[in-house]
Design a protein around this motif. Structure first.
Motif, PDB file in Angstrom:
ATOM      1  N   LYS A 110      16.008 -33.101  13.057  1.00 14.65           N
ATOM      2  CA  LYS A 110      17.124 -32.344  13.610  1.00 14.65           C
ATOM      3  C   LYS A 110      18.133 -31.988  12.519  1.00 14.65           C
ATOM      4  O   LYS A 110      18.020 -32.423  11.385  1.00 14.65           O
ATOM      5  N   PHE A 111      19.116 -31.176  12.885  1.00 13.99           N
ATOM      6  CA  PHE A 111      20.210 -30.841  11.967  1.00 13.99           C
ATOM      7  C   PHE A 111      21.460 -30.567  12.777  1.00 13.99           C
ATOM      8  O   PHE A 111      21.405 -30.268  13.972  1.00 13.99           O
ATOM      9  N   SER A 112      22.603 -30.706  12.132  1.00  5.58           N
ATOM     10  CA  SER A 112      23.881 -30.338  12.727  1.00  5.58           C
ATOM     11  C   SER A 112      24.587 -29.368  11.784  1.00  5.58           C
ATOM     12  O   SER A 112      24.287 -29.316  10.584  1.00  5.58           O
ATOM     13  N   VAL A 113      25.517 -28.608  12.329  1.00  2.00           N
ATOM     14  CA  VAL A 113      26.267 -27.640  11.531  1.00  2.00           C
ATOM     15  C   VAL A 113      27.757 -27.884  11.754  1.00  2.00           C
ATOM     16  O   VAL A 113      28.200 -28.081  12.893  1.00  2.00           O
ATOM     17  N   PHE A 114      28.512 -27.860  10.642  1.00  2.00           N
ATOM     18  CA  PHE A 114      29.941 -28.174  10.702  1.00  2.00           C
ATOM     19  C   PHE A 114      30.772 -27.098   9.995  1.00  2.00           C
ATOM     20  O   PHE A 114      30.278 -26.380   9.123  1.00  2.00           O
ATOM     21  N   LYS A 115      32.027 -27.042  10.399  1.00  2.00           N
ATOM     22  CA  LYS A 115      33.004 -26.167   9.754  1.00  2.00           C
ATOM     23  C   LYS A 115      33.938 -27.017   8.911  1.00  2.00           C
ATOM     24  O   LYS A 115      34.438 -28.048   9.373  1.00  2.00           O
ATOM     25  N   VAL A 116      34.173 -26.603   7.676  1.00  2.00           N
ATOM     26  CA  VAL A 116      35.082 -27.325   6.785  1.00  2.00           C
ATOM     27  C   VAL A 116      36.525 -27.062   7.225  1.00  2.00           C
ATOM     28  O   VAL A 116      36.934 -25.904   7.378  1.00  2.00           O
ATOM     29  N   VAL A 117      37.304 -28.131   7.415  1.00  2.00           N
ATOM     30  CA  VAL A 117      38.699 -27.966   7.824  1.00  2.00           C
ATOM     31  C   VAL A 117      39.684 -28.474   6.770  1.00  2.00           C
ATOM     32  O   VAL A 117      40.878 -28.191   6.855  1.00  2.00           O
ATOM     33  N   GLU A 118      39.174 -29.238   5.789  1.00  2.00           N
ATOM     34  CA  GLU A 118      40.015 -29.674   4.674  1.00  2.00           C
ATOM     35  C   GLU A 118      39.171 -29.683   3.408  1.00  2.00           C
ATOM     36  O   GLU A 118      37.948 -29.808   3.463  1.00  2.00           O
ATOM     37  N   LEU A 119      39.836 -29.572   2.261  1.00  2.00           N
ATOM     38  CA  LEU A 119      39.125 -29.626   0.987  1.00  2.00           C
ATOM     39  C   LEU A 119      38.686 -31.053   0.670  1.00  2.00           C
ATOM     40  O   LEU A 119      39.164 -32.019   1.267  1.00  2.00           O
ATOM     41  N   ALA A 120      37.773 -31.170  -0.281  1.00  2.00           N
ATOM     42  CA  ALA A 120      37.236 -32.477  -0.682  1.00  2.00           C
ATOM     43  C   ALA A 120      38.338 -33.382  -1.225  1.00  2.00           C
ATOM     44  O   ALA A 120      39.254 -32.928  -1.927  1.00  2.00           O
ATOM     45  N   LYS A 121      38.242 -34.667  -0.900  1.00  2.00           N
ATOM     46  CA  LYS A 121      39.195 -35.664  -1.363  1.00  2.00           C
ATOM     47  C   LYS A 121      38.460 -36.909  -1.827  1.00  2.00           C
ATOM     48  O   LYS A 121      37.304 -37.145  -1.457  1.00  2.00           O
ATOM     49  N   SER A 122      39.152 -37.721  -2.601  1.00  2.00           N
ATOM     50  CA  SER A 122      38.595 -39.017  -2.994  1.00  2.00           C
ATOM     51  C   SER A 122      38.495 -39.918  -1.774  1.00  2.00           C
ATOM     52  O   SER A 122      39.349 -39.878  -0.882  1.00  2.00           O
ATOM     53  N   ILE A 123      37.462 -40.740  -1.734  1.00  2.00           N
ATOM     54  CA  ILE A 123      37.243 -41.634  -0.583  1.00  2.00           C
ATOM     55  C   ILE A 123      38.432 -42.573  -0.378  1.00  2.00           C
ATOM     56  O   ILE A 123      38.687 -43.028   0.739  1.00  2.00           O
ATOM     57  N   SER A 124      39.183 -42.832  -1.432  1.00  2.00           N
ATOM     58  CA  SER A 124      40.323 -43.754  -1.328  1.00  2.00           C
ATOM     59  C   SER A 124      41.375 -43.252  -0.340  1.00  2.00           C
ATOM     60  O   SER A 124      42.078 -44.044   0.294  1.00  2.00           O
ATOM     61  N   GLU A 125      41.480 -41.914  -0.182  1.00  2.00           N
ATOM     62  CA  GLU A 125      42.475 -41.357   0.731  1.00  2.00           C
ATOM     63  C   GLU A 125      42.110 -41.607   2.197  1.00  2.00           C
ATOM     64  O   GLU A 125      42.956 -41.505   3.083  1.00  2.00           O
ATOM     65  N   LEU A 126      40.851 -41.956   2.436  1.00  2.00           N
ATOM     66  CA  LEU A 126      40.419 -42.236   3.800  1.00  2.00           C
ATOM     67  C   LEU A 126      40.900 -43.608   4.272  1.00  2.00           C
ATOM     68  O   LEU A 126      40.971 -43.866   5.473  1.00  2.00           O
ATOM     69  N   GLU A 127      41.259 -44.460   3.327  1.00  2.00           N
ATOM     70  CA  GLU A 127      41.682 -45.814   3.671  1.00  2.00           C
ATOM     71  C   GLU A 127      42.931 -45.809   4.548  1.00  2.00           C
ATOM     72  O   GLU A 127      43.096 -46.665   5.429  1.00  2.00           O
ATOM     73  N   THR A 128      43.831 -44.858   4.330  1.00  2.00           N
ATOM     74  CA  THR A 128      45.061 -44.794   5.131  1.00  2.00           C
ATOM     75  C   THR A 128      44.793 -44.261   6.540  1.00  2.00           C
ATOM     76  O   THR A 128      45.626 -44.405   7.423  1.00  2.00           O
ATOM     77  N   ILE A 129      43.611 -43.654   6.742  1.00  2.00           N
ATOM     78  CA  ILE A 129      43.254 -43.087   8.043  1.00  2.00           C
ATOM     79  C   ILE A 129      42.411 -44.062   8.854  1.00  2.00           C
ATOM     80  O   ILE A 129      42.583 -44.200  10.060  1.00  2.00           O
ATOM     81  N   MET A 130      41.505 -44.768   8.175  1.00  2.41           N
ATOM     82  CA  MET A 130      40.583 -45.685   8.842  1.00  2.41           C
ATOM     83  C   MET A 130      40.653 -47.045   8.148  1.00  2.41           C
ATOM     84  O   MET A 130      40.233 -47.175   7.004  1.00  2.41           O
ATOM     85  N   SER A 131      41.187 -48.039   8.826  1.00  3.10           N
ATOM     86  CA  SER A 131      41.304 -49.372   8.212  1.00  3.10           C
ATOM     87  C   SER A 131      39.963 -50.089   8.155  1.00  3.10           C
ATOM     88  O   SER A 131      39.733 -50.938   7.292  1.00  3.10           O
ATOM     89  N   THR A 132      39.073 -49.748   9.091  1.00  5.14           N
ATOM     90  CA  THR A 132      37.715 -50.277   9.072  1.00  5.14           C
ATOM     91  C   THR A 132      36.747 -49.137   9.361  1.00  5.14           C
ATOM     92  O   THR A 132      37.122 -48.117   9.950  1.00  5.14           O
ATOM     93  N   VAL A 133      35.495 -49.313   8.935  1.00  7.52           N
ATOM     94  CA  VAL A 133      34.467 -48.303   9.140  1.00  7.52           C
ATOM     95  C   VAL A 133      33.283 -48.956   9.836  1.00  7.52           C
ATOM     96  O   VAL A 133      32.763 -49.962   9.362  1.00  7.52           O
TER      97      VAL A 133
END
Length: 344
Positions: free
Chosen positions: A84-107
């Motif tokens: 299978k495959f999925s298709v997505f629309k980009v809504v923000e530019l690429a960022k370092s994974i470190s910036e995701l830490e403030t959004i998600m405390s756990t994964v």
């Protein structure tokens, strides 16, 4: 700026990248560069600086370039397991994974429902005592999800088989748009689907009737070589270091993707039980070695019609991919049968 179309694979660190995609975050490996200014180099179009930062790296480093080139509004095709495959629309530019830490405390992991934490601004797997090799992410929103590849034309299917991690596929944008509409309408290209269903039955019957255990292993080896594996081999049955029933029949390494697959092959009819799942899981536990940048996957490929309920439960718990006889027949057809006799 004209909209671009990209293809991007997330098989690297799949048990994390699949989960993050469900949360709207498309990820890329290369965690080593997460703390550098490599994204700025790409956005500036400074190829000399990019080359300087990535000196000594393999050609696959260009996946970073294409990933960082994705602009808001661009379309990204993500091939998935299970055809299978999925298709997505980009809504923000690429960022370092470190910036995701403030959004998600756990994964959460995609399989097993484990929670991963953060360590030194990187996703960390406490259970396996390793840092997850994901360096960058892009915020995306779904256009269409989990579309069977059988819904789209052969040109689109062929492009989804290319071996690179990230690629610009704007040249087939019309095919992609047709595929998006097929997914939205839940309407396949019927000629292909009807033809493939008949072929799947024939190929599966031939596998059961004409192959023995050894030839079944060889045809799986051939398939993985056709998929672009750098090295595929069938370990000796008396391989040293295996205990407690651990076993893998085929091993495939994909160097450019830093991806290794351990496969347990079962050639029989009826249902395949949970022992196959236990065998391959134990083998991975015993044989997985210290390349922290590599993802190790476990598959059970069976010629049988299905797997027992217990096998499915354990596979979900252990993160083992189950491929039944019909699934494998379709995989062989999709990759092409022209030189299949070279497997033996």
């Amino acid at each position: 700026m004209n909209k671009r179309y990209y293809l991007h694979r997330i098989s690297h660190e799949d048990y994390v990248s699949y989960s993050l995609l469900e949360s709207g975050y498309l990820t890329l490996g290369w965690g080593y560069f997460a703390g550098t200014d490599i994204l700025d180099a790409v956005i500036e179009g400074n190829m000399a600086k990019f080359e300087e930062i990535t000196t000594g790296c393999s050609r696959s480093r260009w996946s970073i370039w294409y990933f960082a080139k994705m602009n808001i509004g661009d379309t990204v095709v993500v091939p998935l397991y299970g055809g299978k495959f999925s298709v997505f629309k980009v809504v923000e530019l690429a960022k370092s994974i470190s910036e995701l830490e403030t959004i998600m405390s756990t994964v959460k992991t995609a399989w097993g429902n484990n929670k991963l934490t953060w360590k030194e601004h990187r996703i960390y797997d406490d259970t396996n005592n390793r840092c997850i090799d994901l360096g960058f992410y892009i915020k995306v929103e779904p256009i269409v999800k989990n579309v069977p590849r059988s819904f789209v034309d052969s040109k689109f299917v062929s492009r989804m088989k290319i071996r690179v991690t990230t690629a610009d596929i704007t040249d087939i944008k019309a095919n992609v748009e047709d595929g998006i509409q097929a997914g939205i309408n839940n309407k396949p290209i019927l000629l292909y689907e009807e033809t493939i269903d008949d072929l799947v039955i024939q190929v599966k019957q031939s596998i059961v009737k004409n192959l023995d255990d050894s030839k079944f292993e060889k045809i799986i080896k051939w398939y993985l070589e056709k998929c672009g594996a750098s090295l595929v081999w069938i370990p000796a049955k008396n391989e040293a270091g295996k205990v407690d029933g651990a076993d893998a029949d085929i091993i495939a390494e994909f160097d450019n993707l830093k991806f290794t697959v351990y496969v347990q092959a079962k050639h029989h009819e009826g249902d395949t039980d949970e022992w196959s799942v236990e065998q391959i899981k134990r083998y991975k536990d015993q044989k997985e070695t210290g390349d922290e940048g590599c993802t190790y996957a476990t598959w059970v490929i069976s010629s049988a019609d299905s797997f027992t309920d217990r096998a499915k439960i354990l596979a979900a718990e252990y993160g083992v991919r189950l491929v039944n006889g019909n699934d494998f027949a379709r995989m062989l057809i999709d990759i092409g049968l022209l030189d299949i006799n070279k497997a033996f």
